[in-house]
Design an enzyme around this catalytic site. Structure first.
Site, PDB file in Angstrom:
ATOM      1  CG  ASN A   9      -2.022   0.941   1.283  1.00  0.00           C
ATOM      2  OD1 ASN A   9      -1.916   1.828   0.627  1.00  0.00           O
ATOM      3  ND2 ASN A   9      -2.638   1.495   2.628  1.00  0.00           N
ATOM      4  CE  LYS A  11      -0.088   3.278   5.139  1.00  0.00           C
ATOM      5  NZ  LYS A  11       0.051   3.199   6.105  1.00  0.00           N
ATOM      6  CG  HIS A  96      -5.508   1.037   5.565  1.00  0.00           C
ATOM      7  ND1 HIS A  96      -5.165   3.204   5.841  1.00  0.00           N
ATOM      8  CD2 HIS A  96      -4.934   0.765   5.470  1.00  0.00           C
ATOM      9  CE1 HIS A  96      -4.583   2.311   5.914  1.00  0.00           C
ATOM     10  NE2 HIS A  96      -3.821   1.188   5.925  1.00  0.00           N
ATOM     11  CD  GLU A  98      -2.856   5.185   6.604  1.00  0.00           C
ATOM     12  OE1 GLU A  98      -2.995   5.538   5.655  1.00  0.00           O
ATOM     13  OE2 GLU A  98      -1.790   4.908   7.175  1.00  0.00           O
ATOM     14  CD  GLU A 168      -3.172  -2.590   7.416  1.00  0.00           C
ATOM     15  OE1 GLU A 168      -2.341  -2.429   6.594  1.00  0.00           O
ATOM     16  OE2 GLU A 168      -3.934  -1.462   6.920  1.00  0.00           O
ATOM     17  N   GLY A 174       2.907   2.273  11.124  1.00  0.00           N
ATOM     18  CA  GLY A 174       3.893   3.310  10.671  1.00  0.00           C
ATOM     19  C   GLY A 174       3.521   3.916  12.324  1.00  0.00           C
ATOM     20  CB  SER A 214       5.448  -2.081  12.012  1.00  0.00           C
ATOM     21  OG  SER A 214       4.526  -0.719  12.271  1.00  0.00           O
TER      22      SER A 214
HETATM   23  P1  13P Z   1       3.273   0.682   8.042  1.00  0.00           P
HETATM   24  O1  13P Z   1       3.204  -0.839   7.130  1.00  0.00           O
HETATM   25  O2  13P Z   1       3.690   1.565   7.986  1.00  0.00           O
HETATM   26  O3  13P Z   1       3.077   0.615   9.532  1.00  0.00           O
HETATM   27  O4  13P Z   1       1.739   0.379   6.891  1.00  0.00           O
HETATM   28  C1  13P Z   1       0.920  -0.750   6.814  1.00  0.00           C
HETATM   29  C2  13P Z   1      -0.163   0.058   6.766  1.00  0.00           C
HETATM   30  O5  13P Z   1      -1.289   0.725   6.601  1.00  0.00           O
HETATM   31  C3  13P Z   1      -0.488  -0.748   5.330  1.00  0.00           C
HETATM   32  O6  13P Z   1      -2.000  -0.413   4.572  1.00  0.00           O
END
Ligand code: 13P
Length: 257
Positions: A9, A11, A96, A98, A168, A174, A214
């Site tokens: 992803n 983002k 997701h 976010e 997640e 993150g 992560s």
């Molecule tokens: P990170 O791997 O940067 O923690 O992000 C995870 C994520 O949100 C994947 O969709």
């Protein structure tokens, strides 16, 4: 037997040049591992077509990070399922963390998106996950059950073939604070049980449940070794082929098929 799925992803990252080179570097690095492991890259909307072009002729698939549920029309700023299919998308991420927590998406909207994606022939990676305070209060399973039930309203067992679940935990996204393999396995086993009671044992056995939060080259293996972890949804580490390809390699190495 569930095949591992390693999804990146991206983002809101990359530009046209880096998106193109990242997609082709991952495709080159994934090489014949794609016989054992499904690889999905999810760039931002503007770069979907060029990422698709960059992976042409390989088994690497391209997905979107979101989709709108309406048919094409007057929805300024939104992107339809048809458009994603048109540029060669195989699937889309939906719900997701976010989008839930920064953009305010609720389960009703998420369910509409899941239904629209499936109706238009796209696969859906449905994301679920608890906040730290929800985990600390002992509410992880209740929160996840609500998100699963809400996201999958009216989705039949046949349609579940096109759905992947991504667990997640919000506190792990993150932050560098990855869930321990035991924490991930315990939630994944719970989600599989949930699928069995909502659907049946076939659906529970065949639905892939990815872990995200992560995931890095140095922790992927111990997560993927867990019985109910069927792949990873990777954010930060998917932005460089050097950090993403080793995750694909770890999955290939653990694959028995
Ligand atoms: P990170 O791997 O940067 O923690 O992000 C995870 C994520 O949100 C994947 O969709």
């Amino acid at each position: 037997m569930r095949r591992f799925l390693i999804a990146g992803n991206w983002k809101m990252n990359t530009n046209s040049e880096s998106a193109k080179s990242l997609a082709s570097d991952v495709a080159a690095g994934a090489g014949n591992h794609t016989e054992k492991v499904c690889v999905l890259l999810c760039p931002p909307f503007p770069y979907l077509a060029l990422a698709k072009e960059a992976v042409n002729g390989t088994d690497v698939k391209i997905g979107a990070q979101d989709v709108y549920f309406e048919s094409p029309g007057a929805f300024t700023g939104e992107v339809s399922v048809d458009m994603l299919s048109d540029v060669g998308c195989f699937a889309t991420i939906i719900g997701h963390s976010e989008r839930r927590h920064v953009l305010g998406e609720d389960d009703v909207t998420i369910n509409k998106k899941v239904k629209a994606a499936l109706a238009g022939g796209l696969g859906a990676v449905l994301c679920v996950g608890e906040l730290l305070e929800e985990r600390d209060a002992g509410n992880t399973e209740t929160v996840l059950d609500t998100q699963m039930a809400g996201g999958l309203v009216d989705i039949t067992s046949e349609q579940m073939e096109k759905i992947v679940i991504a667990y997640e935990p919000v506190w792990a996204i993150g932050t560098g604070k990855v869930a321990t393999p035991d924490q991930a396995e315990s939630v994944h086993a719970h989600l599989r049980n949930w699928l069995e009671s909502r659907y049946n044992s076939d659906v529970a056995e065949s639905t892939r449940i990815l872990y995200g939060g992560s995931v890095k080259a140095n922790n992927a293996r111990t997560l993927l070794e867990q019985q109910n972890v069927d792949g990873a949804l990777v954010g930060g580490a998917s932005l460089k082929a050097d950090s993403f390809v080793p995750i694909i390699e770890a999955a290939a190495d653990l694959s028995t098929s």
